[in-house]
Design a protein around this motif. Sequence first.
Motif, PDB file in Angstrom:
ATOM      1  N   LEU A 196       0.824  -1.204   0.000  1.00 27.35           N
ATOM      2  CA  LEU A 196       0.000   0.000   0.000  1.00 27.35           C
ATOM      3  C   LEU A 196       0.862   1.260   0.000  1.00 27.35           C
ATOM      4  N   LEU A 197       1.915   1.271   0.800  1.00 31.61           N
ATOM      5  CA  LEU A 197       2.801   2.430   0.860  1.00 31.61           C
ATOM      6  C   LEU A 197       3.612   2.579  -0.420  1.00 31.61           C
ATOM      7  N   PHE A 198       4.083   1.465  -0.955  1.00 29.11           N
ATOM      8  CA  PHE A 198       4.897   1.491  -2.171  1.00 29.11           C
ATOM      9  C   PHE A 198       4.093   2.042  -3.344  1.00 29.11           C
ATOM     10  N   GLU A 199       2.869   1.590  -3.475  1.00 23.06           N
ATOM     11  CA  GLU A 199       2.028   2.068  -4.574  1.00 23.06           C
ATOM     12  C   GLU A 199       1.707   3.544  -4.410  1.00 23.06           C
ATOM     13  N   ALA A 200       1.470   3.982  -3.163  1.00 21.16           N
ATOM     14  CA  ALA A 200       1.190   5.400  -2.921  1.00 21.16           C
ATOM     15  C   ALA A 200       2.405   6.260  -3.257  1.00 21.16           C
ATOM     16  N   ALA A 201       3.601   5.785  -2.879  1.00 16.38           N
ATOM     17  CA  ALA A 201       4.829   6.516  -3.198  1.00 16.38           C
ATOM     18  C   ALA A 201       5.068   6.545  -4.704  1.00 16.38           C
ATOM     19  N   TRP A 202       4.660   5.487  -5.388  1.00 13.08           N
ATOM     20  CA  TRP A 202       4.844   5.398  -6.837  1.00 13.08           C
ATOM     21  C   TRP A 202       3.950   6.393  -7.573  1.00 13.08           C
ATOM     22  N   LYS A 203       2.771   6.684  -7.019  1.00 13.10           N
ATOM     23  CA  LYS A 203       1.799   7.531  -7.699  1.00 13.10           C
ATOM     24  C   LYS A 203       1.991   9.020  -7.415  1.00 13.10           C
ATOM     25  N   ILE A 204       2.496   9.348  -6.243  1.00 11.08           N
ATOM     26  CA  ILE A 204       2.543  10.750  -5.844  1.00 11.08           C
ATOM     27  C   ILE A 204       3.597  11.509  -6.643  1.00 11.08           C
ATOM     28  N   SER A 205       3.388  12.792  -6.799  1.00 16.42           N
ATOM     29  CA  SER A 205       4.339  13.652  -7.490  1.00 16.42           C
ATOM     30  C   SER A 205       5.376  14.164  -6.492  1.00 16.42           C
ATOM     31  N   PHE A 206       6.621  13.697  -6.650  1.00 15.58           N
ATOM     32  CA  PHE A 206       7.684  14.146  -5.744  1.00 15.58           C
ATOM     33  C   PHE A 206       7.966  15.632  -5.944  1.00 15.58           C
ATOM     34  N   LYS A 207       7.797  16.102  -7.178  1.00 16.69           N
ATOM     35  CA  LYS A 207       8.001  17.523  -7.458  1.00 16.69           C
ATOM     36  C   LYS A 207       7.027  18.373  -6.647  1.00 16.69           C
ATOM     37  N   GLU A 208       5.771  17.950  -6.611  1.00 14.91           N
ATOM     38  CA  GLU A 208       4.778  18.684  -5.836  1.00 14.91           C
ATOM     39  C   GLU A 208       5.043  18.563  -4.337  1.00 14.91           C
ATOM     40  N   MET A 209       5.509  17.389  -3.904  1.00 13.00           N
ATOM     41  CA  MET A 209       5.841  17.214  -2.494  1.00 13.00           C
ATOM     42  C   MET A 209       6.926  18.193  -2.061  1.00 13.00           C
ATOM     43  N   LYS A 210       7.923  18.378  -2.892  1.00 10.18           N
ATOM     44  CA  LYS A 210       8.996  19.327  -2.554  1.00 10.18           C
ATOM     45  C   LYS A 210       8.457  20.757  -2.452  1.00 10.18           C
ATOM     46  N   LYS A 211       7.473  21.062  -3.290  1.00  7.19           N
ATOM     47  CA  LYS A 211       6.922  22.417  -3.281  1.00  7.19           C
ATOM     48  C   LYS A 211       6.192  22.712  -1.978  1.00  7.19           C
ATOM     49  N   TRP A 212       5.494  21.706  -1.442  1.00  9.73           N
ATOM     50  CA  TRP A 212       4.687  21.900  -0.236  1.00  9.73           C
ATOM     51  C   TRP A 212       5.272  21.145   0.954  1.00  9.73           C
ATOM     52  N   TRP A 213       6.578  20.976   0.982  1.00 10.66           N
ATOM     53  CA  TRP A 213       7.191  20.109   2.001  1.00 10.66           C
ATOM     54  C   TRP A 213       7.009  20.650   3.413  1.00 10.66           C
ATOM     55  N   ARG A 214       6.921  21.951   3.573  1.00  3.44           N
ATOM     56  CA  ARG A 214       6.752  22.498   4.931  1.00  3.44           C
ATOM     57  C   ARG A 214       5.408  22.096   5.523  1.00  3.44           C
ATOM     58  N   ILE A 215       4.339  22.279   4.738  1.00  2.00           N
ATOM     59  CA  ILE A 215       3.010  21.914   5.237  1.00  2.00           C
ATOM     60  C   ILE A 215       2.905  20.404   5.398  1.00  2.00           C
ATOM     61  N   ILE A 216       3.418  19.657   4.422  1.00  2.00           N
ATOM     62  CA  ILE A 216       3.370  18.191   4.495  1.00  2.00           C
ATOM     63  C   ILE A 216       4.135  17.696   5.714  1.00  2.00           C
ATOM     64  N   GLY A 217       5.331  18.245   5.919  1.00  2.00           N
ATOM     65  CA  GLY A 217       6.143  17.816   7.068  1.00  2.00           C
ATOM     66  C   GLY A 217       5.488  18.143   8.394  1.00  2.00           C
ATOM     67  N   SER A 218       4.887  19.323   8.474  1.00  2.00           N
ATOM     68  CA  SER A 218       4.251  19.700   9.744  1.00  2.00           C
ATOM     69  C   SER A 218       3.045  18.813  10.041  1.00  2.00           C
ATOM     70  N   PHE A 219       2.255  18.486   9.019  1.00  2.00           N
ATOM     71  CA  PHE A 219       1.091  17.626   9.240  1.00  2.00           C
ATOM     72  C   PHE A 219       1.505  16.171   9.474  1.00  2.00           C
ATOM     73  N   ALA A 220       2.583  15.756   8.830  1.00  2.00           N
ATOM     74  CA  ALA A 220       2.994  14.353   8.945  1.00  2.00           C
ATOM     75  C   ALA A 220       3.667  14.056  10.276  1.00  2.00           C
ATOM     76  N   PHE A 221       4.295  15.051  10.886  1.00  2.00           N
ATOM     77  CA  PHE A 221       5.023  14.799  12.125  1.00  2.00           C
ATOM     78  C   PHE A 221       4.463  15.616  13.292  1.00  2.00           C
ATOM     79  N   LEU A 222       4.488  16.940  13.175  1.00  2.00           N
ATOM     80  CA  LEU A 222       4.062  17.771  14.300  1.00  2.00           C
ATOM     81  C   LEU A 222       2.588  17.568  14.625  1.00  2.00           C
ATOM     82  N   VAL A 223       1.752  17.536  13.597  1.00  2.00           N
ATOM     83  CA  VAL A 223       0.315  17.383  13.842  1.00  2.00           C
ATOM     84  C   VAL A 223       0.007  16.000  14.404  1.00  2.00           C
TER      85      VAL A 223
END
Length: 527
Positions: free
Chosen positions: A64-91
Motif C-alpha cells: 500500500l505504501l509502495f504504490e502510494a509513493a509510486w503515484k505521488i508527485s515528488f516535485k509537488e511534495m517538494k513544493k509543499w514540504w513544509r506543510i506536508i512535514g508539519s502535518f505528517a510529524f508535528l500534527v
Amino acid sequence: MHSILPFLLAMVAMIVLLNMWAAKLKIAYPILLVVGGLLISFIPGLPVIKIDPDLIFFIFLPPLLFEAAWKISFKEMKKWWRIIGSFAFLVVFFTALSVALVADHFIPGFTLALGFLLGGIVSPPDAVSTGAITRFVRIPRSLSTILEGESLLNDASSLIIFRFALVAVGTGRFVWQDATLSFFWMVIGGVGMGLLLGWLFVQAHKLLPTDAPSDIALTIIEPYLMYWIAEQFHSSGVMAVVSGGLFMSARRLKFLNSTSRIHAYSVWESLIFILNGVVFLIIGLELPEITDGLREDRIPLETAVGYAVLVTVILIAARMISSYAALIATLIFRPSVQPHASSRTRRWMMPLLLGWTGMRGVVSLAAALAIPVTMGNGEAFPHRNLILFITFVVILLTLLVQGLTLPYIIKRTGFFDDVFAEQDEQLTKRKIKKELKQHIHQFLRSKYENELKDHAGLEIFLRHWEERAKAADDSWMNERTKAIFIEMLEVQREYLTELNKDQEVSEEIIRQQLFQIDLEEERLRMI
C-alpha cells in the motif's frame, strides 16, 4: 482451508460488487465496505478470520505504501514540504498527545502510556479513504498533494509513537533519551536503507534480462524486502518503503520499458484495490467480535461508544487547530508558499476543509490489530478490547460523518470553482501536445531530412500526426521506419521529462502523456 477459501473468494466478489454500487451512488467505496462488512458479520455460521498481530503490518502496509509513493508527485511534495512535514510529524504528535491526555483523564484505568498507544493508532488520516472520497469532487492540485504527501509520512510518525508506547506499556517506564535516539535512527536509518535498496533494485532491473511479468513480480517483492530488512535493523520499515518507492518512481523510465510500465499499472491497481477492500471489510467483520470482548471485560457498550465519540471529537478538533496554526505560521513566516485562495474568507476556510479530511482507515486498523494479546510476562494486554473498539468506531464515524459530508460541503459551497476556472488542465494538455508535435517536427527535419525526401511513410506520419493510430494500412511500416518512430517516442519522453522540471506544469499531466507514449510504442511493436 477448504472452508475458508470460498469465504475469501466471496469477500473479493463482495468488494467488487460494493465498489460498483458505490460508484453508482457516487460515494467512497470504503464507506460501503465497512458497512457491508458489519452487516455480513451478523450472518450466522461464517468462518472467523484471524490474522496474526505480528503479520498484520507486513501483509498490508508495504504494497500500500509502495504504490502510494509510486503515484505521488515528488516535485509537488517538494513544493509543499513544509506543510506536508508539519502535518505528517508535528500534527501527528500533537494529536497523539491530545488523545493521550484526554484518555488518561476520562477513561478509567488508562495510563498515559496507554493513551499514547491509542493516540498513535488513531492519529494518522487514511489516504485511501480521502482519495476515494475526493474522487467525486474536484480539489486543487496543491491540496491533493498535501493530503497524499501527509498520508505517506504520517504513517511512519504514528507507528513510531505506537511502537514506543507499546514498549512503555510492557515495561512500565519510558526513557526520553533512548526514545529520542531511537526515533532519529528509525527515521534516518529507514530513509537510508530505503534509498540504498531502491538503488540496488533499479540496478537489478537494468542488469537482469527481465521481461514484463518478471519486472512486475519483482516490484511486488521489493516493498516487502525494504520493509523487512529495515525492521531487522530496528529502523522504520515504513520510511524505507516510502523513500525507496519515491526513488524508484522517479527513475521508472530508466529501468522499466513501456511494456512493463503498462502491464504493471493494471496489476498494481487491481492488487491495491483488493488489499484495501479486504482491510475495510475486515473492519466491519471484526466489530461484533470486539463488542463480545467488551462484555467479557464488563465494559458497557454505551460507555465504550461514548469514549469512542470523545476520541473522535478530539481527533477532529486537534486537526482543525493544527490546520489553523499551520496557516497562521505560514502567513507570518512564509507567506509566499501558502496554497492558492482567491479571497481572505476562502483562505481562512481552507484549514477548516483540510481539518475535515481526517478520515481514518487502513493504518489505524493494522496498528490496532497488531496489539499483542498478552505482554512479555504472560499477562493480558490491558484494555486491548477497548482500544480495538475505540479504533473501529473512530474509523466508522470519520468515514460516515466526514466521508459522506465532505463532497457535499465542497460542491455546496463551490469552494474551488474559481480555482479551476483559472487553472484549466485541458488547456495545459492541449498546450503540451502542441509543443510535442512542434518538437518532433523539428527533430525529424533536423536529423532525418534526407530520408524524409524519399520515404512516403515518414511524410504521411509527419502530415497526419493525430491520425497515425487510425491508419488502416501499416504495410509501409518497415523495421527502419519503426526504429525511427520509437526513437521519436524516446525524444518525446526526454522532452516531457525536461518539461516536468517546470514547477508550473502538473506532473500528473506529464505522466498521462508519458502513458500515452507507452501505449503508442506498444502499438508500434505489434505491427
